[in-house]
Each structure stands twice: as structure tokens, then as C-alpha cells.
Design a protein around this motif. Sequence first.
Motif, short mmCIF file in Angstrom:
data_model
loop_
_atom_site.label_atom_id
_atom_site.label_comp_id
_atom_site.label_asym_id
_atom_site.label_seq_id
_atom_site.Cartn_x
_atom_site.Cartn_y
_atom_site.Cartn_z
N ASN A 96 31.30 32.14 31.84
CA ASN A 96 31.48 33.56 31.54
C ASN A 96 32.38 33.82 30.33
N CYS A 115 40.74 43.67 38.89
CA CYS A 115 39.35 43.37 38.55
C CYS A 115 38.92 42.06 39.21
N SER A 118 37.60 42.65 42.53
CA SER A 118 36.44 43.54 42.63
C SER A 118 35.16 42.74 42.79
N GLN A 119 34.09 43.41 43.17
CA GLN A 119 32.81 42.74 43.38
C GLN A 119 32.28 42.13 42.09
N GLU A 120 32.52 42.80 40.97
CA GLU A 120 32.03 42.31 39.68
C GLU A 120 32.90 41.19 39.12
N GLY A 121 34.16 41.15 39.56
CA GLY A 121 35.08 40.16 39.03
C GLY A 121 35.64 40.61 37.68
N GLN A 123 36.11 40.62 33.83
CA GLN A 123 35.24 40.29 32.72
C GLN A 123 35.79 40.86 31.42
N ASN A 153 39.52 49.45 38.10
CA ASN A 153 39.92 49.01 39.43
C ASN A 153 41.41 49.17 39.72
#
Length: 208
Positions: A96, A115, A118-121, A123, A153
Motif C-alpha cells: 500500500n 484511521c 477504521s475499516q478502511e485503515g 492510507q 476518523n
Amino acid sequence: FFRRMWERLHAGDNEGGATAPSDSASLKSTGRDSSSPLGSSTAAETLKKAVSVSSREKLERVSLAVAQDKEWLSDFDCFVREQVEVFCANSTDVSNAAESVPVTPGQVGLRCIHCAKSQEGAQGEAVLYPHSVSGIYESVRELHRLHLHDCPNLPIELKSEMSKMKGSTDLSSALQKYYVQAAGALGLFDSDEGGVRAGGRVIPMVGK
């Protein structure tokens, strides 16, 4: 405040490292209200273990903040450090990472702790890989400048608290030196392979 901080930081140059309190570092799952501090040696061991675990193995989160922050730093600097997580890049993190920033497995990075949960992680601008231990201070400043104010977040109450604080602009050299000392308490070190690594000798923080 700054004169006292400068004197205390440089006192360590002559005295060597004094043994820090056992709760030198905190593993935090939230921001300012976290209540599960662990010692710097435990945090350092967690980071050391993270170098070799698989991408799917879950470890406790390690906050950049250490207990001594509140003794040495302004409320603003303490706040910002509490929002930053230290981690060791796994294969997913390497994939990533931006192409312009070469990252290898086990390399230490910094990311927004909110972050990361969070579900997205975490980034994009929510993740940074300091080039050296001495560069951690600038990386945290960049994370604050480019991400925290607009972090989707970051809890509303923390965002409100941050907006009322004023940043520290004086004695950046003293702040940078403190960041280096705090990194040593977490066992972070400069790697010949490039970047920062975990699992090095834990250097206790200088006490009062």
C-alpha cells in the motif's frame, strides 16, 4: 517552560540515561482518554515482535506517546503524539505504500491511530515512514499539518480540543532531541537498510 525543557534535555548529555519510570510508554487504542499504559520495555517488545509476525496476526497498538511527554512537552505536543501510532510494516503495508517512498517489511512507520482502527485503515497522508530516528519529529509535524485537521476518523471532541490549542514553534531543536530520546525508549534505531527499525537497545528516558 522552554528554558526548563532545554536545560533538562541537555542535562542528559552529561549525566547519561537515568532510569525512567516503569510506565515510560503507553499502548493506546484511543486518543487522549486512553487508560491502559504499559511500560516502555513492553511497548518495545511489541514492536520487536511486529517485525516478524504475519499480516493477519493482531498485536496491541503502540502509541508514539510516552509518559514523560506530559512532564516535558506542551499540551499541544502531547496531544499530537497521542494521535500517532508506531507500527512495523508488513507485506500489506509495503504493497500500500506510495511508489515514491520505498518501504521494506519490518520498516517502522507512523500513522494516524484513528484511521488505523477504521475499516478502511490508514492510507495516503495518514501514513508516513520517517527516513531516520531524527526525522520522526518532522514526520509527526507533517502528519499533523497534512492530515489531522481533516481526519475523517478523529472524534469530534478531540478535533474541537485540537482547534483550541496552539502549536509549539520555538526550540524545535530541543523538541527534535526529545523525540529522539523518546524513540530510544521504544527501541527504535536507524537501519543500514534504510529507514527506522524496531527491536534495538531500549535506552531509558532521562528523569527529572
